[in-house]
Design an enzyme around this catalytic site. Structure first.
Site, PDB file in Angstrom:
ATOM      1  N   CYS A   4       0.845  -1.199   0.000  1.00  0.00           N
ATOM      2  CA  CYS A   4       0.000   0.000   0.000  1.00  0.00           C
ATOM      3  C   CYS A   4       0.877   1.244   0.000  1.00  0.00           C
ATOM      4  CB  CYS A   4      -0.874   0.060   1.248  1.00  0.00           C
ATOM      5  SG  CYS A   4      -1.767  -1.430   1.608  1.00  0.00           S
ATOM      6  N   ASP A  35     -27.110  -5.119  20.744  1.00  0.00           N
ATOM      7  CA  ASP A  35     -28.137  -4.332  20.082  1.00  0.00           C
ATOM      8  C   ASP A  35     -28.533  -5.150  18.853  1.00  0.00           C
ATOM      9  OD1 ASP A  35     -29.585  -2.103  18.970  1.00  0.00           O
ATOM     10  OD2 ASP A  35     -27.869  -1.831  17.652  1.00  0.00           O
TER      11      ASP A  35
END
Lengths: 50, 735
Positions: B30, B434
Site C-alpha cells: 500500500c 443491540d
C-alpha cells in the site's frame, strides 16, 4: 592502575558517543515510523528520508 | 466523503502541503502504491506515507484546491483520506514517549558504565587497594547521580504529585528507594566503605522506564487509531445562503434558523423542521426501528437520522450542541465517569504492596537496632529491602502483557482503546447485543416466498421505476417486461401498467387493503386480492457462530432493541438468543444494564447506533463496529473493524489469557520477593545479588508476557464446518 586512568575515560567517551548518536537519531525522526521503515526497505524503489 | 480539503492546506514559500489520514494502508505494498501513485502526478514534489500513524504528508506546487484532486486519486486507488487535524493530546503523547525514550537511553548508558565499574570492584574483591576502590566508586557516583536525576524524573514527579494530595502510589517507594540508594551510596563512598548501590539504583530506573515506555506507546497508539476513525467521519452540512448559493460547513457550526439541504442518503446534521419535501427517514441508528418513517412539511427531524428520500430542506431548531445528539452525549459522558472509577489491577496491587514494603523496611531497621547492629548496618539493610522489593517486575508485569495483547488484537482488526478495557473485558459475565446494525445488517430484505413467480416479476419490474428504498429492495426480481403509465404518489406508493396489467405497490390504503396490518409493503395486481410483502432485516452471517461461541465461553447473551417485538423475537430465535427485550429506548437500555450491574454482574454491551451510546458507556466494557456511528465508537472500549462481529470471541480469549498472564506475573513477582526479601532482611544481600535478582525477575516477567503472541495463532475453526476469517485477511489491504 595507570591503565585505569586511560580506560575509564575512553569507555565513558565511547558510551557518550553512542548516547549522542541515539539522541541525534531520535531528534531527526528516525524512530517516527518503525512499521513503514520495515516495509520500505523491501520495496524496489524506496524513498529514503531526505 | 464530501469534505473540502482546501482549509487544511498550508502554503509556504510557493508550495502547498497537507497532512492526510489514510484509511486502509496497512502493508508495504500500500505504501509503495500510494507514494508512487501520487509522485507520478507532475505537480507533486513530495509524498511520504507514515505507516505507523497512517498519515500522509503531501507537498505540491499549485493551488490549495488541488488537495481535493489528490484525495480523489487516493480514493481511486482504494484508500479513503481525511484531513489530519493536529491535536494537542497527539503532540503531548509524542512528546511524552520521546522523553521516556531519552530517559531510557541515558539510563542505559549510565547503567552500562556503572556496572562495568562495579564488576571491577566485585571481581577485585579483597585484592583491590582501598584507594582504587574508592576511586571507582567516585567515578560511579559522578556518572550515576546526574543520570538518576535526569532519568528518574517521571517517577519523582508522579510521586511528588501523589504526596502533595496525601496519597501514595507505586512511584513513592520507587522514588524513595532511588533517593535512599543514591544518598547512602554517596555516604559510603565518602567514607571509603566497600558496598555502593549506584548500579542497583540505575537498573531500577532503567527497568521501570521500559514498563512506562510500553504503557505510553500503547496509549498513544490506541488513542491515535481512535481519533483517526473519528477523523474519517467528519460530518458536514450544506447550508442554503440568502443568495440561493449552497455552502458546505462543518456540522458543528450550524446555528438555529439556518436552512439546510439534506440530499438522499445523507445524515441530518441537526434537529430541525422540514420546510419542503416529503421525507422518508431512516432512524435505525437512532432508535433501532428498522421501518422508515414518512414525514411531511412541518414535522420534526432529529439529528443522526438519515434521509432516504429525495433532497429535503430543513430549518434548524437547535444548534448541534443542544440537540438530541447532545443529550445522548451527556449520558455518555456520565457513563464514562463511572467507568473511570474502575481500578486497574496494577494499582490495586500497588495499594496493597506499598504499605507492606514500607513496613518491612521499617521492621528491618528496628529489628537490626534491637538485635544490636550499628545504626549504619541497620539503615543499609533497610535500604536493601526497599531496593529488592521495588516493584520492577510488578511495574513491567502489566504493561508488557497489555502491549502484547493489544498488538495481537490489532493485527486481527480489533482496536482496543486502553489497557484497562482489556482487564474489564476479562471479567465480563453478560453480553448484551443491540439488534439493528449489530446482529443484523440494518438493510431491508423483503420476504417474497408467498408470491407467485410471474406476479413477483411484475412487481419487481414496477419497483425498478422507483428509487424508494423499499422498492429498491425488490429491484432484483425485475424482468424484461413492458412498463407504462407510471405514477408515483409521494409517501403512498407506486402504480403503473406492467405487461398490460395494472400493478400497485405501496401502503395499505394505496392498494386498497383497508385496515390490514400496516407494516412492510403491499402489492396488488389487477383485480386480485392485495398481497402482503413482509420486510425484515437480515442477520449478519457470522452472528450465529459468535453468539454460540460466547455462550460456550459461559457468557449469558441478551438482546435489547428499539425495534418491534415480532421482528426482535424472530431474529433472536434465528440466532439462539433467549433473553430479548424489544421497543427499548436509550434510557431503558441503560436501566437494563444498571439492573444487571446492581446484581453484581459485569456487562459487555455491543452496539453501533446513537441509541446504544449511553448503554455502551455505562456497561463494564463495550464494543462497537467501526461502521457504526461515531458517538457509539467513541463511547466504546473496543472497535471491531472490517464490519464483522467475528473478532469478538477472539478478543475475549485474548483478554482472558492476558489476565491469566498478568496474574502469573504477579505470582512470579511475589515469589521472587518471598525468596529475596528474607535474604535482604537478614543482611545477606550484596549489590550483586540485588542486581541479578532484579533483572532476572524482570526478564522472566517479560518473557511470560510474550507467550501471548501465540494466542490463537494455531487454533482451528471454533466449530467444525465454520471458519473464522480474520478481518486482516479478508482483503482489507487494497494492494
Amino acid at each position: 592502575m595507570n591503565s585505569l586512568l586511560w580506560l575509564i575515560p575512553i569507555a565513558l567517551v565511547l558510551g557518550l558517543t553512542a548516547l549522542a548518536t541515539f539522541v541525534w537519531a531520535l531528534r531527526s525522526g528516525q524512530f517516527d515510523d518503525p512499521d513503514g521503515d520495515a516495509e520500505r526497505m523491501l520495496s524496489d524503489d524506496d524513498f529514503p528520508l531526505t | 466523503m464530501s469534505v473540502t480539503l482546501a482549509p487544511f492546506v498550508r502554503i509556504a514559500g510557493g508550495s502547498a502541503s497537507v497532512d492526510l489520514v489514510v484509511d486502509g494502508a496497512r502493508c508495504g505494498g500500500c505504501l509503495a502504491k500510494i507514494e508512487n501513485g501520487l509522485q507520478a502526478l507532475p505537480e507533486v514534489t513530495q509524498a511520504r506515507m507514515n505507516l505507523t500513524t497512517s498519515r500522509l504528508h503531501l507537498v505540491w506546487n499549485g493551488p490549495a484546491d488541488a488537495a481535493d484532486l489528490f484525495a480523489r486519486k487516493l480514493e481511486e486507488m482504494g484508500f479513503r483520506a481525511a484531513p489530519y487535524i493536529q491535536n494537542d493530546s497527539d503532540q503531548r503523547d509524542a512528546q511524552a514517549s520521546r522523553m521516556l525514550l531519552m530517559a531510557m537511553a541515558a539510563a542505559a548508558f549510565g547503567l552500562m558504565n556503572v556496572m562495568m565499574l562495579s564488576i571491577a570492584v566485585w571481581s577485585g574483591g579483597a585484592d583491590m587497594a582501598a584507594s582504587t576502590r574508592t576511586l571507582l566508586h567516585w567515578v560511579s557516583a559522578a556518572i550515576a547521580l546526574p543520570i538518576a536525576a535526569y532519568a528518574g524524573r517521571p517517577f519523582f514527579l508522579s510521586a511528588w504529585q501523589a504526596l502533595r494530595v496525601r496519597t501514595t502510589n507505586m512511584d513513592v517507594p520507587i522514588s524513595l528507594a532511588i533517593l535512599l540508594a543514591c544518598g547512602l551510596s554517596l555516604y559510603e563512598t565518602w567514607h571509603g566503605h566497600v558496598h555502593t548501590y549506584f548500579d542497583a539504583a540505575l537498573m531500577l530506573i532503567f527497568l521501570l522506564l521500559i514498563g512506562r515506555f510500553l504503557d505510553a506507546r500503547l496509549r498513544a497508539r490506541t488513542g491515535m487509531a481512535a481519533r483517526q476513525l473519528a477523523a474519517l467521519q467528519v460530518t458536514d452540512a450544506k447550508r442554503l445562503r440568502t443568495d440561493g448559493q449552497v455552502e458546505t460547513l462543518p456540522a458543528t457550526q450550524v446555528r438555529p434558523g439556518d436552512q439546510l439541504i439534506v440530499a438522499r442518503g445523507e445524515r441530518i446534521p441537526a434537529d430541525g423542521i422540514i420546510l419542503s419535501g416529503n421525507a422518508q427517514i431512516d432512524a435505525a441508528l437512532v432508535t433501532g426501528e428498522t421501518a422508515l418513517q414518512a414525514l411531511r412539511v412541518g414535522d420534526i427531524v432529529y439529528s443522526g437520522t438519515i434521509n432516504r428520500s429525495d433532497a429535503i430542506t430543513v430549518s434548524v431548531l437547535k444548534a448541534s450542541s443542544d440537540s438530541f445528539l447532545a443529550d445522548i452525549t451527556a449520558m455518555v459522558e456520565a457513563g464514562q465517569q463511572t467507568q473511570a472509577r474502575y481500578v486497574r489491577l496494577a494499582d490495586r496491587a500497588a495499594r496493597a504492596y506499598v504499605p507492606v514494603v514500607h513496613s518491612l523496611a521499617l521492621l528491618t531497621l528496628v529489628g537490626w537496632l534491637i538485635a544490636g547492629g550499628t545504626p549504619r548496618t541497620a539503615i543499609l539493610n533497610a535500604i536493601a529491602v526497599l531496593i529488592i522489593t521495588c516493584p520492577c517486575a510488578l511495574g513491567l508485569a502489566v504493561p508488557a502483557v497489555q502491549v502484547t495483547a493489544v498488538g495481537r488484537l490489532f493485527s486481527r482488526g480489533i482496536l482496543v482503546r486502553s489497557g484497562d478495557a482489556l482487564e474489564r473485558l476479562a471479567t465480563i459475565s453478560h453480553v448484551v447485543f443491540d439488534k439493528t446494525g449489530t446482529l443484523t445488517r440494518g438493510q431491508i430484505t423483503p420476504d417474497v416466498t408467498a408470491i407467485d413467480h410471474d406476479d413477483l416479476a411484475r412487481i419487481g419490474t414496477l419497483a425498478r421505476q422507483s428509487s424508494h428504498p423499499l422498492s429498491e429492495a425488490l429491484h432484483i426480481y425485475a424482468a424484461d417486461l413492458d412498463v407504462a403509465k407510471i405514477t408515483e404518489v409521494e409517501g403512498e406508493g407506486l402504480m403503473g401498467e406492467v405487461d398490460g396489467q395494472s400493478v400497485r405497490l405501496g401502503q395499505t390504503s394505496f392498494v386498497g387493503a383497508g385496515d390490514q396490518i400496516d407494516t412492510g409493503l403491499w402489492a396488488r395486481i389487477g383485480d386480485q386480492a392485495p398481497v402482503h410483502i413482509p420486510v425484515s432485516d437480515r442477520t449478519r452471517p457470522e452472528a450465529r457462530t459468535v453468539v454460540r461461541d460466547l455462550s460456550d465461553m459461559g457468557l449469558s447473551v441478551r438482546m435489547l432493541t428499539g425495534d418491534a417485538p415480532d421482528t426482535a423475537a424472530q431474529i433472536a430465535q434465528e440466532l439462539g438468543i433467549e433473553m430479548v427485550e424489544a421497543r427499548v429506548k436509550p434510557a431503558q437500555k441503560l436501566a437494563h444494564i444498571s439492573a444487571l450491574q446492581d446484581k453484581g454482574r459485569s456487562v459487555l454491551m455491543v452496539g453501533d447506533g446513537i441509541n446504544d451510546a449511553p448503554a455502551l458507556s455505562h456497561a463494564n466494557a463495550s464494543a462497537a463496529l467501526a461502521s457504526g456511528t461515531e458517538i457509539s465508537r467513541s463511547a466504546s472500549d473496543i472497535v471491531l473493524q472490517g464490519d464483522t462481529l467475528a473478532g469478538l470471541p477472539f478478543a475475549f480469549r485474548v483478554a482472558r489469557s492476558a489476565r491469566a498472564r498478568v496474574r502469573e506475573n504477579f505470582g512470579l513477582a511475589i515469589g521472587y520477593n518471598m525468596l529475596a526479601v528474607p535474604l535482604a532482611v537478614f543482611g545477606h544481600v550484596t549489590p550483586l545479588v540485588a542486581a541479578l535478582a532484579m533483572s532476572a525477575s524482570s526478564l522472566i516477567v517479560t518473557l511470560n508476557a510474550l507467550r501471548l503472541r501465540r494466542e490463537g495463532a494455531y487454533e482451528g475453526p471454533a466449530h467444525p464446518g465454520q471458519t473464522y476469517v480474520s478481518p486482516a485477511r479478508t482483503g482489507k489491504c487494497a494492494a
